[in-house]
Design an enzyme around this catalytic site. Structure first.
Site, PDB file in Angstrom:
ATOM      1  CB  CYS A  83      -0.990  -0.033   1.162  1.00 31.31           C
ATOM      2  SG  CYS A  83      -2.351   1.161   0.968  1.00 31.31           S
ATOM      3  CG  HIS A 191      -4.206  -3.591   2.350  1.00 35.67           C
ATOM      4  ND1 HIS A 191      -3.332  -3.159   3.322  1.00 35.67           N
ATOM      5  CD2 HIS A 191      -4.815  -2.486   1.870  1.00 35.67           C
ATOM      6  CE1 HIS A 191      -3.418  -1.832   3.432  1.00 35.67           C
ATOM      7  NE2 HIS A 191      -4.309  -1.401   2.561  1.00 35.67           N
ATOM      8  CD  GLU A 193      -2.373  -6.402   4.807  1.00 38.35           C
ATOM      9  OE1 GLU A 193      -2.675  -5.241   5.122  1.00 38.35           O
ATOM     10  OE2 GLU A 193      -1.690  -6.674   3.801  1.00 38.35           O
TER      11      GLU A 193
END
Length: 211
Positions: A83, A191, A193
């Protein structure tokens, strides 16, 4: 193999740490210790918020800039920006005010300008990715219009000076840079994750990456 997740006060640090562990990473350290980062075998730089704030926070950690240079520029260890961590690879960011980036991938971070007025900025939600060129980070990932989705939340994106630095893009009323890479340096605007199967597969590729 050691993986340093850089703690400079910005980013989903624990979520990134857990995702890296699920992706096969071992000896993962969330750290702001310059010595630990300089000696790491892999470095991950997350980031959430505004470009100038994250860049300033990164500069406020004593010795961190030299540690990143040692690990990434001198020793050639693999680096992944996430990001805003990806955006800081640019020469300059234009959010709020011109702010110098790390300059590892020459280019500018500019506001997204969707060609469709109905599309809102920030760009938030799930998008597929369109590959521009092969890269180890995308090996064996099912991409394209019917492929896996990545989770985005951002209003700006990195536009490299050299189009070959773009590995993949999303489409949001026009192309939005999703993955960049040059040498041992890579970044993802989304992202991983939070991107479920796609994110874990990409992180697993990062863990095994030998630039």
């Amino acid at each position: 193999m050691t993986i340093a997740v850089v703690d400079y006060g910005a980013g989903n640090l624990r979520s990134v740490e857990k995702a890296l562990a699920r992706a096969g990473g071992q000896r993962i350290s969330v750290t702001s210790d310059p010595d630990e980062i300089a000696k790491a075998d892999r470095v991950v730089l997350p980031g959430d918020g505004a470009f100038p704030d994250c860049r300033a926070a990164l500069g406020h950690v004593s010795g961190l800039g030299d540690a990143l240079d040692e690990a990434i520029r001198r020793r050639g260890q693999p680096f992944l920006g996430i990001c805003i961590g990806m955006q800081m690879l640019a020469t300059e960011g234009e959010e709020y005010e011109p702010t110098a980036g790390l300059g590892w991938i020459p280019g500018k971070v500019v506001r997204i300008e969707p060609g469709d007025a109905r599309l809102k900025v920030p760009h938030m939600g799930w998008n597929t990715l369109r590959t521009h060129r092969p890269h180890h980070l995308l090996d064996d990932l099912h991409l394209g219009p019917d492929g896996l989705h990545a989770y985005f939340l951002h209003a700006f994106h990195l536009v490299p000076d050299d189009p070959d630095d773009v590995v993949a893009a999303a489409f949001y009323g026009g192309e939005v840079t999703a993955v960049v890479a040059r040498g041992n340096v890579a970044g993802v605007q989304f992202h991983p994750e939070k991107s479920q199967k796609l994110g874990l597969a990409l992180l697993a590729n990062f863990v095994g990456w030998r630039p």
